[in-house]
Design an enzyme around this catalytic site. Sequence first.
Site, PDB file in Angstrom:
ATOM      1  N   ARG A  67     -26.044  -1.769  18.432  1.00 15.12           N
ATOM      2  CA  ARG A  67     -25.433  -2.530  19.527  1.00 15.12           C
ATOM      3  C   ARG A  67     -23.928  -2.661  19.298  1.00 15.12           C
ATOM      4  O   ARG A  67     -23.120  -2.491  20.211  1.00 15.12           O
ATOM      5  CB  ARG A  67     -26.080  -3.907  19.636  1.00 15.12           C
ATOM      6  CG  ARG A  67     -25.453  -4.780  20.740  1.00 15.12           C
ATOM      7  CD  ARG A  67     -26.007  -6.192  20.741  1.00 15.12           C
ATOM      8  NE  ARG A  67     -27.403  -6.221  21.129  1.00 15.12           N
ATOM      9  CZ  ARG A  67     -28.410  -6.576  20.336  1.00 15.12           C
ATOM     10  NH1 ARG A  67     -28.151  -6.940  19.079  1.00 15.12           N
ATOM     11  NH2 ARG A  67     -29.648  -6.575  20.774  1.00 15.12           N
ATOM     12  N   ARG A  91     -19.301 -14.083  12.325  1.00 12.66           N
ATOM     13  CA  ARG A  91     -20.620 -14.504  12.812  1.00 12.66           C
ATOM     14  C   ARG A  91     -21.769 -14.058  11.911  1.00 12.66           C
ATOM     15  O   ARG A  91     -22.747 -14.787  11.735  1.00 12.66           O
ATOM     16  CB  ARG A  91     -20.860 -13.969  14.230  1.00 12.66           C
ATOM     17  CG  ARG A  91     -19.891 -14.502  15.256  1.00 12.66           C
ATOM     18  CD  ARG A  91     -20.342 -14.179  16.668  1.00 12.66           C
ATOM     19  NE  ARG A  91     -20.432 -12.751  16.935  1.00 12.66           N
ATOM     20  CZ  ARG A  91     -19.397 -11.995  17.306  1.00 12.66           C
ATOM     21  NH1 ARG A  91     -18.198 -12.530  17.420  1.00 12.66           N
ATOM     22  NH2 ARG A  91     -19.558 -10.718  17.563  1.00 12.66           N
ATOM     23  N   TYR A 112      -7.998  -2.338   8.036  1.00 14.24           N
ATOM     24  CA  TYR A 112      -6.922  -2.248   7.042  1.00 14.24           C
ATOM     25  C   TYR A 112      -5.799  -1.435   7.683  1.00 14.24           C
ATOM     26  O   TYR A 112      -5.630  -1.471   8.886  1.00 14.24           O
ATOM     27  CB  TYR A 112      -7.497  -1.634   5.757  1.00 14.24           C
ATOM     28  CG  TYR A 112      -6.598  -1.709   4.552  1.00 14.24           C
ATOM     29  CD1 TYR A 112      -5.963  -2.890   4.199  1.00 14.24           C
ATOM     30  CD2 TYR A 112      -6.387  -0.587   3.754  1.00 14.24           C
ATOM     31  CE1 TYR A 112      -5.139  -2.952   3.083  1.00 14.24           C
ATOM     32  CE2 TYR A 112      -5.578  -0.635   2.634  1.00 14.24           C
ATOM     33  CZ  TYR A 112      -4.951  -1.815   2.302  1.00 14.24           C
ATOM     34  OH  TYR A 112      -4.141  -1.881   1.201  1.00 14.24           O
ATOM     35  N   ARG A 165       6.948  -9.346   2.796  1.00 15.15           N
ATOM     36  CA  ARG A 165       7.121  -7.896   3.018  1.00 15.15           C
ATOM     37  C   ARG A 165       5.779  -7.293   3.398  1.00 15.15           C
ATOM     38  O   ARG A 165       5.154  -6.596   2.605  1.00 15.15           O
ATOM     39  CB  ARG A 165       7.673  -7.239   1.749  1.00 15.15           C
ATOM     40  CG  ARG A 165       8.248  -5.850   1.974  1.00 15.15           C
ATOM     41  CD  ARG A 165       8.408  -5.100   0.672  1.00 15.15           C
ATOM     42  NE  ARG A 165       7.146  -4.910  -0.015  1.00 15.15           N
ATOM     43  CZ  ARG A 165       6.265  -3.950   0.283  1.00 15.15           C
ATOM     44  NH1 ARG A 165       6.494  -3.121   1.286  1.00 15.15           N
ATOM     45  NH2 ARG A 165       5.137  -3.830  -0.415  1.00 15.15           N
ATOM     46  N   LYS A 183      -7.725  -6.892   2.459  1.00 11.02           N
ATOM     47  CA  LYS A 183      -7.905  -6.373   1.101  1.00 11.02           C
ATOM     48  C   LYS A 183      -9.268  -6.775   0.548  1.00 11.02           C
ATOM     49  O   LYS A 183      -9.980  -5.965  -0.054  1.00 11.02           O
ATOM     50  CB  LYS A 183      -6.808  -6.919   0.179  1.00 11.02           C
ATOM     51  CG  LYS A 183      -5.433  -6.330   0.421  1.00 11.02           C
ATOM     52  CD  LYS A 183      -5.281  -4.998  -0.272  1.00 11.02           C
ATOM     53  CE  LYS A 183      -3.860  -4.466  -0.114  1.00 11.02           C
ATOM     54  NZ  LYS A 183      -3.672  -3.170  -0.759  1.00 11.02           N
ATOM     55  N   GLU A 255       0.167  -9.476  -3.456  1.00 11.22           N
ATOM     56  CA  GLU A 255       0.218  -8.526  -2.353  1.00 11.22           C
ATOM     57  C   GLU A 255       1.374  -8.829  -1.408  1.00 11.22           C
ATOM     58  O   GLU A 255       1.535  -9.970  -0.949  1.00 11.22           O
ATOM     59  CB  GLU A 255      -1.102  -8.590  -1.574  1.00 11.22           C
ATOM     60  CG  GLU A 255      -1.288  -7.483  -0.572  1.00 11.22           C
ATOM     61  CD  GLU A 255      -1.474  -6.131  -1.229  1.00 11.22           C
ATOM     62  OE1 GLU A 255      -0.978  -5.131  -0.669  1.00 11.22           O
ATOM     63  OE2 GLU A 255      -2.104  -6.060  -2.297  1.00 11.22           O
ATOM     64  N   ASP A 256       2.198  -7.827  -1.148  1.00 12.61           N
ATOM     65  CA  ASP A 256       3.252  -7.892  -0.133  1.00 12.61           C
ATOM     66  C   ASP A 256       4.252  -9.027  -0.345  1.00 12.61           C
ATOM     67  O   ASP A 256       4.682  -9.688   0.611  1.00 12.61           O
ATOM     68  CB  ASP A 256       2.641  -7.976   1.265  1.00 12.61           C
ATOM     69  CG  ASP A 256       2.031  -6.641   1.693  1.00 12.61           C
ATOM     70  OD1 ASP A 256       2.188  -5.666   0.945  1.00 12.61           O
ATOM     71  OD2 ASP A 256       1.412  -6.574   2.761  1.00 12.61           O
ATOM     72  N   ASN A 259      10.487  -7.395  -2.897  1.00 14.26           N
ATOM     73  CA  ASN A 259      10.703  -6.586  -4.096  1.00 14.26           C
ATOM     74  C   ASN A 259      11.080  -7.420  -5.319  1.00 14.26           C
ATOM     75  O   ASN A 259      10.500  -7.276  -6.394  1.00 14.26           O
ATOM     76  CB  ASN A 259      11.799  -5.551  -3.834  1.00 14.26           C
ATOM     77  CG  ASN A 259      11.290  -4.355  -3.043  1.00 14.26           C
ATOM     78  OD1 ASN A 259      10.099  -4.249  -2.770  1.00 14.26           O
ATOM     79  ND2 ASN A 259      12.190  -3.481  -2.665  1.00 14.26           N
ATOM     80  N   ASP A 278      -0.601  -4.955  -6.376  1.00 16.06           N
ATOM     81  CA  ASP A 278      -1.115  -3.722  -5.786  1.00 16.06           C
ATOM     82  C   ASP A 278      -0.009  -2.834  -5.230  1.00 16.06           C
ATOM     83  O   ASP A 278      -0.102  -1.609  -5.276  1.00 16.06           O
ATOM     84  CB  ASP A 278      -2.126  -4.052  -4.687  1.00 16.06           C
ATOM     85  CG  ASP A 278      -2.823  -2.813  -4.162  1.00 16.06           C
ATOM     86  OD1 ASP A 278      -3.366  -2.048  -4.981  1.00 16.06           O
ATOM     87  OD2 ASP A 278      -2.817  -2.596  -2.936  1.00 16.06           O
ATOM     88  N   ASP A 279       1.060  -3.444  -4.706  1.00 12.95           N
ATOM     89  CA  ASP A 279       2.161  -2.650  -4.146  1.00 12.95           C
ATOM     90  C   ASP A 279       2.875  -1.851  -5.227  1.00 12.95           C
ATOM     91  O   ASP A 279       3.420  -0.782  -4.958  1.00 12.95           O
ATOM     92  CB  ASP A 279       3.161  -3.561  -3.433  1.00 12.95           C
ATOM     93  CG  ASP A 279       2.503  -4.383  -2.343  1.00 12.95           C
ATOM     94  OD1 ASP A 279       1.929  -3.786  -1.426  1.00 12.95           O
ATOM     95  OD2 ASP A 279       2.524  -5.621  -2.435  1.00 12.95           O
ATOM     96  N   ALA A 312      13.624   3.338  -3.286  1.00 12.52           N
ATOM     97  CA  ALA A 312      13.760   2.953  -4.698  1.00 12.52           C
ATOM     98  C   ALA A 312      13.324   1.511  -4.906  1.00 12.52           C
ATOM     99  O   ALA A 312      13.855   0.809  -5.758  1.00 12.52           O
ATOM    100  CB  ALA A 312      15.212   3.144  -5.155  1.00 12.52           C
ATOM    101  N   GLU A 314       9.768  -1.373  -4.888  1.00  9.56           N
ATOM    102  CA  GLU A 314       8.663  -1.621  -5.812  1.00  9.56           C
ATOM    103  C   GLU A 314       7.651  -0.479  -5.826  1.00  9.56           C
ATOM    104  O   GLU A 314       7.123  -0.128  -6.896  1.00  9.56           O
ATOM    105  CB  GLU A 314       7.977  -2.942  -5.483  1.00  9.56           C
ATOM    106  CG  GLU A 314       7.410  -3.072  -4.087  1.00  9.56           C
ATOM    107  CD  GLU A 314       6.981  -4.504  -3.774  1.00  9.56           C
ATOM    108  OE1 GLU A 314       5.914  -4.920  -4.245  1.00  9.56           O
ATOM    109  OE2 GLU A 314       7.725  -5.196  -3.053  1.00  9.56           O
ATOM    110  N   ALA A 315       7.369   0.134  -4.681  1.00  9.08           N
ATOM    111  CA  ALA A 315       6.409   1.238  -4.655  1.00  9.08           C
ATOM    112  C   ALA A 315       6.943   2.437  -5.437  1.00  9.08           C
ATOM    113  O   ALA A 315       6.253   3.011  -6.281  1.00  9.08           O
ATOM    114  CB  ALA A 315       6.098   1.633  -3.215  1.00  9.08           C
ATOM    115  N   ASN A 421       3.709   3.005   5.247  1.00  7.55           N
ATOM    116  CA  ASN A 421       2.826   2.417   6.253  1.00  7.55           C
ATOM    117  C   ASN A 421       3.601   1.421   7.109  1.00  7.55           C
ATOM    118  O   ASN A 421       4.585   0.871   6.642  1.00  7.55           O
ATOM    119  CB  ASN A 421       1.666   1.687   5.566  1.00  7.55           C
ATOM    120  CG  ASN A 421       0.572   2.626   5.123  1.00  7.55           C
ATOM    121  OD1 ASN A 421       0.153   3.494   5.882  1.00  7.55           O
ATOM    122  ND2 ASN A 421       0.112   2.460   3.893  1.00  7.55           N
ATOM    123  N   ASN A 466      -4.510   6.207   0.035  1.00 11.13           N
ATOM    124  CA  ASN A 466      -4.811   4.819   0.366  1.00 11.13           C
ATOM    125  C   ASN A 466      -5.107   4.039  -0.906  1.00 11.13           C
ATOM    126  O   ASN A 466      -5.950   4.447  -1.707  1.00 11.13           O
ATOM    127  CB  ASN A 466      -6.021   4.786   1.310  1.00 11.13           C
ATOM    128  CG  ASN A 466      -6.207   3.451   1.986  1.00 11.13           C
ATOM    129  OD1 ASN A 466      -6.030   2.401   1.368  1.00 11.13           O
ATOM    130  ND2 ASN A 466      -6.568   3.476   3.260  1.00 11.13           N
TER     131      ASN A 466
END
Length: 583
Positions: A67, A91, A112, A165, A183, A255-256, A259, A278-279, A312, A314-315, A421, A466
């Site tokens: 459904r 729900r 995501y 960020r 996440k 997360e985010d 910098n 994670d970044d 240049a 954090e990633a 992204n 990813n």
Amino acid sequence: MLSRLRVLANLGNVARRFVHTKEKGKALLLNPRTNKGMAFTLEERQILGLQGLLPSKIETQDIQAARFIKNLNKMEDPLEKYIYIMGIQERNEKLFYRILLDDIERLMPIVYTPTVGLACSQYGHIFRRPKGLYISILDKGHVRSILDNWPENDVKAVVVTDGERILGLGDLGVYGMGIPVGKLCLYTACAGIRPRACLPVVIDVGTENTALLKDNFYMGLYQKRDRTQLYDELIDEFMEAVTDRYGRNTLIQFEDFGNHNAFRFLKKYREKYCTFNDDIQGTASVALAGLLATQQVINKPITEQKVLFLGAGEAALGIADLIVMAMMENGVSAEAAREKVWMFDKYGLLVQGREQGVDSNQESFAHSPPNQSVKSFLDAINVLKPTAIIGVAGAGRLFTEDVVKAMSAINERPVIFALSNPTIKAECTAEEAYTWSEGRCLFASGSPFDTVTLPDGRCFKPGQGNNAYIFPGVALAVILSGVRHISDRVFLEAAKALAEQLTPEELDQGRLYPPLSNIREVSLCIAVKVMEYVYRKGMAFQYPEPLDKDAYVRSKVWSTDYDSFLPDMYTWPEYASKPHKMF
């Protein structure tokens, strides 16, 4: 029938005494953790006070999932799909994860990246009910009592953001809550970590986004971002409060963050708490896995790669540090490894003595200026002659046709990673990369792209770098092994484990990552490899050590199958003395 009803009535009396601490009746239907919709059996409806609150039909989860998919297929707008899918989570939790697992390759881009970025930007406008914990600068001094308001007592993993960020969208303040929520959905979907063990948190210290400060639907503090010592004291208090309530080895994923804060918090807390960013570290691991996968195609070891970053921050720095670690593991000195990594940001090539300066986190990758003038990214390619370019600037289409063709002129198989992204921020599309390189490039992106078919009929399935390939499996291993401090080496091991799971057929298709449809198996394999490493290195604190780690990991995976609300009759005192049949 009369006999059946008498049995149900008697059984109901026993069950009501037995489950007196459990939710019953409509409360069961309103709680997503217990709601099964029309999948409640007749016996459960009788015993739990649900008779008459549901239509008479008893459905299977398969019908419920069908459904959902039928309704979803009628929708075109990505934000509409996000609202509908996340509404199912609100729900019926088990149905939500069942659906997500059944078609994760199609649904992950909705829950995501990239759609979650759109959802964050509109979070106050699509708000239905609160998810997670909101802690503001005004709560300083009372964070522990706020954590006490969270109903779960056995939290194992926390994902926290301050919203500064969000992806490539900038400062979204409390609208950033969509990121930790998304996440942690993947913690469960990809690695089978129990939803009730996961806690999403947003730290609200204001926002620099003037549009949000004028938005009537914004849900956070209407003030500029607090950058005083109070901010640091709030984060300190939060870290201590989490571990005080849930234990010293509670996993806390940053997360985010901006910098500057991302790097200094990682440095400040990594030896004191069980934490990672994670970044920085997750992005590094998945990007390195892609580079390691290219070795299987071009037979060129990581030590022979020369990498040029666009960006240049954090990633870029996280990826660069892990590349250096991988090269060092293969016999190259740290100094020699760093010489193979260059960066180009909005101020130009990252070199010593440049007018705009270099911050402390960038110093190890700031080289002596090359002999030739470098004024553009294209100049940098022609002068430095990299084997790989990695885009993490979030500045849009900067891998131009000239850039890709320059890389293709220098390399037989150029490595082109457009990792920014969401999709609108990607440095180039998969179609552009394959077309401009005449199908010779090894391509990966941060956002998903469809299969590319060139005019000559060759088809390529672009890989998506990813982070979801990495952080769920790492988190599962950390939780199960009781790790207290997460080293960068853990992410190196995760990257190697990910690259090893590619098949020759997938590499021939142009993939540098396994299909997302297989991400549950990928995550479990990574968890096993990481567990083997942390036990081997004495980093684990959960004992006795499982002898068969693969079997142990799989035994801990949370199931999306519905629970039975009928306890074993033989555990009930009234029925324990003699055998009974339910009907």
